[in-house]
Design a protein around this motif. Structure first.
Motif, PDB file in Angstrom:
ATOM      1  N   ARG A  73      39.471  44.924  40.757  1.00 33.94           N
ATOM      2  CA  ARG A  73      38.101  44.419  40.681  1.00 33.94           C
ATOM      3  C   ARG A  73      37.846  43.384  41.777  1.00 33.94           C
ATOM      4  NH1 ARG A  73      36.116  41.106  35.389  1.00 33.94           N
ATOM      5  NH2 ARG A  73      37.698  39.655  36.117  1.00 33.94           N
ATOM      6  N   ALA A  74      38.825  42.486  41.973  1.00 36.75           N
ATOM      7  CA  ALA A  74      38.666  41.464  43.011  1.00 36.75           C
ATOM      8  C   ALA A  74      38.652  42.107  44.399  1.00 36.75           C
ATOM      9  CB  ALA A  74      39.781  40.431  42.907  1.00 36.75           C
ATOM     10  N   ARG A 132      32.500  32.218  47.637  1.00 36.72           N
ATOM     11  CA  ARG A 132      32.965  33.120  46.572  1.00 36.72           C
ATOM     12  C   ARG A 132      32.910  34.578  46.994  1.00 36.72           C
ATOM     13  NH1 ARG A 132      30.095  29.988  41.589  1.00 36.72           N
ATOM     14  NH2 ARG A 132      31.781  28.532  41.170  1.00 36.72           N
ATOM     15  N   ARG A 133      31.970  34.897  47.863  1.00 35.14           N
ATOM     16  CA  ARG A 133      31.865  36.291  48.287  1.00 35.14           C
ATOM     17  C   ARG A 133      33.071  36.722  49.105  1.00 35.14           C
ATOM     18  NH1 ARG A 133      25.751  36.381  50.076  1.00 35.14           N
ATOM     19  NH2 ARG A 133      25.453  34.870  48.418  1.00 35.14           N
ATOM     20  N   PHE A 172      43.017  36.007  37.234  1.00 33.15           N
ATOM     21  CA  PHE A 172      43.267  34.958  36.252  1.00 33.15           C
ATOM     22  C   PHE A 172      44.471  35.283  35.378  1.00 33.15           C
ATOM     23  CE2 PHE A 172      38.824  34.955  37.320  1.00 33.15           C
ATOM     24  CZ  PHE A 172      38.476  33.624  37.397  1.00 33.15           C
ATOM     25  N   ARG A 228      41.631  26.594  41.981  1.00 33.99           N
ATOM     26  CA  ARG A 228      40.274  26.742  41.452  1.00 33.99           C
ATOM     27  C   ARG A 228      39.258  25.971  42.299  1.00 33.99           C
ATOM     28  NH1 ARG A 228      39.622  28.271  35.993  1.00 33.99           N
ATOM     29  NH2 ARG A 228      38.146  26.613  35.643  1.00 33.99           N
ATOM     30  N   LEU A 249      35.332  26.943  41.476  1.00 36.79           N
ATOM     31  CA  LEU A 249      35.289  26.908  40.003  1.00 36.79           C
ATOM     32  C   LEU A 249      35.460  25.479  39.531  1.00 36.79           C
ATOM     33  CD1 LEU A 249      37.228  30.062  38.750  1.00 36.79           C
ATOM     34  CD2 LEU A 249      34.767  29.675  38.848  1.00 36.79           C
ATOM     35  N   ASN A 306      37.616  28.316  45.342  1.00 41.58           N
ATOM     36  CA  ASN A 306      36.379  29.102  45.183  1.00 41.58           C
ATOM     37  C   ASN A 306      35.327  28.370  44.351  1.00 41.58           C
ATOM     38  OD1 ASN A 306      37.473  29.352  42.660  1.00 41.58           O
ATOM     39  ND2 ASN A 306      37.256  31.568  42.526  1.00 41.58           N
ATOM     40  N   ASP A 308      28.397  29.922  46.887  1.00 40.09           N
ATOM     41  CA  ASP A 308      28.178  31.363  46.835  1.00 40.09           C
ATOM     42  C   ASP A 308      28.755  32.060  48.068  1.00 40.09           C
ATOM     43  OD1 ASP A 308      26.986  31.315  44.391  1.00 40.09           O
ATOM     44  OD2 ASP A 308      24.921  31.335  45.136  1.00 40.09           O
ATOM     45  N   MET A 326      35.434  43.620  46.217  1.00 45.53           N
ATOM     46  CA  MET A 326      34.483  42.784  46.947  1.00 45.53           C
ATOM     47  C   MET A 326      34.959  42.551  48.381  1.00 45.53           C
ATOM     48  SD  MET A 326      31.714  42.000  45.380  1.00 45.53           S
ATOM     49  CE  MET A 326      31.012  40.421  45.858  1.00 45.53           C
ATOM     50  N   ASN A 359      40.520  38.247  32.107  1.00 40.65           N
ATOM     51  CA  ASN A 359      39.064  38.054  32.104  1.00 40.65           C
ATOM     52  C   ASN A 359      38.291  39.279  32.545  1.00 40.65           C
ATOM     53  OD1 ASN A 359      39.640  35.516  31.264  1.00 40.65           O
ATOM     54  ND2 ASN A 359      39.067  34.484  33.154  1.00 40.65           N
ATOM     55  N   LEU A 360      38.777  40.467  32.183  1.00 50.56           N
ATOM     56  CA  LEU A 360      37.962  41.662  32.419  1.00 50.56           C
ATOM     57  C   LEU A 360      36.762  41.606  31.490  1.00 50.56           C
ATOM     58  CD1 LEU A 360      40.684  44.440  32.727  1.00 50.56           C
ATOM     59  CD2 LEU A 360      39.429  43.296  34.552  1.00 50.56           C
ATOM     60  N   ALA A 410      30.101  43.697  40.535  1.00 46.54           N
ATOM     61  CA  ALA A 410      29.799  42.696  41.568  1.00 46.54           C
ATOM     62  C   ALA A 410      29.368  43.342  42.888  1.00 46.54           C
ATOM     63  CB  ALA A 410      30.997  41.766  41.769  1.00 46.54           C
ATOM     64  N   MET A 461      39.637  36.402  42.991  1.00 39.29           N
ATOM     65  CA  MET A 461      40.495  35.621  42.113  1.00 39.29           C
ATOM     66  C   MET A 461      41.000  36.462  40.943  1.00 39.29           C
ATOM     67  SD  MET A 461      39.891  31.873  40.534  1.00 39.29           S
ATOM     68  CE  MET A 461      41.292  30.873  40.067  1.00 39.29           C
TER      69      MET A 461
END
Lengths: 369, 247
Positions: B155-156, B82-83, B89, B51, B56, B54, B79, B159, B93-94, B107, B87
């Protein structure tokens, strides 16, 4: 052992049991619900007896002896004076706005109603709709106030009735909701100054009756402002209603914000989203979705709270109804007038309630979870 | 050692939660394309470690560079990192109020300003890759845990990250769903993605990892290739840990 066969300890199936339809569901007959046991019977008998006493008198007053035609004289005796409502409907709906100009508040109401119907579907919640609302609200206010396009100017002191109620509700929500979001977020902020200001505002406004806030805005504000600066009485009442709505909605939203798991924020931030992007796209929609019932409650209360502006001399729907009653030619049909006004309030509030009930079942607001 | 800059470099990193010393002088270098599996008892600092990568969690002493960017308390450095870092989880965490497709495009559209049509095409590409393109219009609550975690991976990936972090991605899943997620991760490892993965799935570690780290009490005690890690663990704590998790 003896003649009775004990159940086997386990029944190992050789194959899969085919699915069977469930047993039929017998509906409970109505008479069983009403008279099924002693308590139900007592409650039912009392209820029917009450209805039998009250209903005939009500029907006699409202229908049998109700006066539907004629003039003030016809109402001197007999039951409900419905003809009064026919004669005074325009006064109740539009207040003392000049009768030959009443198409203007009528058009304003239609604009607001049309925009409301257009915006019901969440798929239309975009910037175009927002722009339409800004334009529509501006147009409605322009129609009401006049002074341009050859329209006679009408001061806000001449406005009244339903347009006042709708405009105050709509504008106090339109300005109050963003303020509530800011207050709710500020209350959870890590910056002490922001947090203290938010908590202070919410607690102060919540600690005062709305009537007090209306008086403060109406009387104290002009005293506090420098000479030459004057704010319209309607705008002052609107300011009071706005801060009042904002404080209550903020507290409702805070409950929703607390219900959004921290993992949602972490997931959005890990994707590179900014604090504001995360708040707007991930946290707030979920927080609002969680508190729709409480939010509905608050909005309905705000609709009815607008009737308190009569204490600062504004003619909303309720005060316009009371003004209609003062006509000495008529025998003061209080009940009829209040029923008429109540019906309009009920139609507005019940629509809001049904609409949000439909809204909260939508998955995009959390209904599918 | 090498000319290419490290994908992730911890240099004497320390982190406290209140008085609790969660990371103690962690030094670690991960080369681009390396697959790292991190294991260890609970409370050993594994999750805190990834964590921090990135931002967190923010480290309080030492230096931490990700993709050549030093992570500081400056929001802009966080920032930027993170781009480039995706990540996944433990609890997926959708975003429950958005469809699977919207989860994947949110995103790219809002952060990278990708046009919606392009973002959707990319999202469908990755949803096909995690083998659930037919669920695109559904909401996360309508999917099984394994499907949700695969969406989270897609989703990850949307990006286009350089580095992927996995924080116990299969710990919240039923037994029969663990494999479908691990298969996706193994495929991803095969494509040369830099991966840091906290997991107790030793079968996955054996197959996909270049190095396995064992952490205890906020420190990295063991850092070895799978073969050496499983057969010749140097540290007594590692041997005890391996003894406990091998059934």
């Amino acid at each position: 052992m003896s003649g009775t066969s004990a159940p086997p300890e386990a029944l190992a199936r050789a194959g899969v049991v085919a699915p069977r339809p469930p047993p039929p569901r017998a509906p409970k007959p109505l008479w069983r619900s009403l008279f099924g046991d002693a308590l139900s019977t007592v409650i039912s008998v009392l209820g029917f007896a009450g209805l039998a006493t009250l209903l005939p008198r009500l029907l006699s007053w409202a229908v049998v002896h109700g006066v539907w035609t004629g003039g003030a004289e016809a109402c001197r005796e007999g039951g409900a004076c419905w003809v009064f409502l026919r004669a005074k409907a325009r006064l109740i709906l539009f207040g003392i706005y000049p009768p030959d100009q009443q198409w203007r508040p009528m058009a304003a109401i239609l604009i607001i109603l049309g925009l409301t119907l257009w915006s019901l579907a969440p798929s239309r919640w975009n910037f175009r709709t927002l722009a339409a609302w800004v334009l529509g609200a501006g147009l409605a206010l322009l129609l009401m106030s006049g002074g341009v396009l050859g329209l006679e100017p009408e001061p806000t002191s001449a406005w009244g009735g339903l347009p006042i109620t709708l405009l105050l509700t709509l504008l106090s929500l339109a300005f109050g909701f963003p303020m509530a979001v800011a207050l709710a977020l500020g209350r959870r902020s890590e910056m002490p100054v922001v947090r203290c200001l938010s908590v202070g505002t919410i607690e102060l406004v919540r600690g005062l009756p709305l009537v007090t806030i209306l008086f403060v805005a109406s009387i104290l504000l002009p005293i506090m402002l420098p000479d030459g600066v004057d704010i319209d009485n309607l705008a002052r009442a609107l300011a009071a209603l706005t801060v009042f709505s904002a404080a209550y909605i903020a507290e409702v939203l805070r409950g929703g914000l607390q219900g959004v798991p921290i993992g949602q924020v972490e997931a959005a931030r890990a994707l590179g989203m900014s604090w504001w992007g995360t708040t707007r796209r991930v946290v707030l929609p979920q927080a609002i979705g969680k508190v729709i019932p409480a939010l509905t409650n608050t909005v309905v209360v705000i609709v009815k709270n607008t009737s308190l502006v009569l204490v600062v001399g504004l003619f909303d729907l309720l005060s316009a109804g009371r003004a209609a009653l003062t006509d000495p030619q008529w025998p003061e049909p209080y009940v009829e007038t209040y029923l008429f006004v109540a019906l309009i309030y009920f139609a507005i509030c019940f629509s809001i309630s049904r609409y949000t009930f439909w809204l909260e079942r939508r998955p995009a607001l959390g209904g599918a979870r | 050692m090498t000319d290419t800059p490290a994908a992730v470099r911890f240099d004497g990193v320390n982190k406290w939660y209140g008085d609790y010393h969660a990371l103690r002088d962690v030094t670690l270098s991960v080369a681009p394309g390396e697959r790292i599996v991190i294991c260890g008892p609970s409370g050993s600092g594994k999750s805190t470690l990834i964590r921090c990568v990135n931002g967190l969690e923010l480290h309080q002493a030492g230096r931490l560079c990700v993709n050549g960017v030093e992570l500081t308390t400056d929001e802009r450095s966080i920032d930027r990192v993170r781009r480039e870092v995706g990540m996944v989880f433990q609890s997926f965490n959708l975003f429950p109020h958005k469809t699977v497709l919207e989860n994947c495009t949110l995103a790219p559209i809002t952060v990278r300003r990708t046009p919606a049509a392009e973002a959707e095409a990319v999202a469908m590409h990755f949803l096909e890759k995690v083998r659930i393109p037919e669920q695109a219009a559904k909401y996360p609550g309508q999917l099984s845990g394994g499907q949700q975690q695969r969406v989270a991976i897609a989703r990850a990936l949307c990006m286009n990250p350089q580095i992927m972090l996995f924080d116990e991605p299969t710990s919240a899943l039923d037994m029969e769903m663990v494999k479908e997620v691990l298969d996706i991760m193994i495929a991803l490892a095969g494509e040369g993605m830099t991966m840091l993965c906290v997991t107790h799935e030793m079968g996955f570690a054996r197959r996909a990892a270049d190095r396995i780290l064992f952490m205890d009490a906020g420190q990295i005690l063991e850092d070895a290739a799978p073969e050496a890690f499983f057969h010749r663990p140097q540290h007594a704590r590692t041997r005890a840990f391996l003894g406990q998790i091998s059934h």
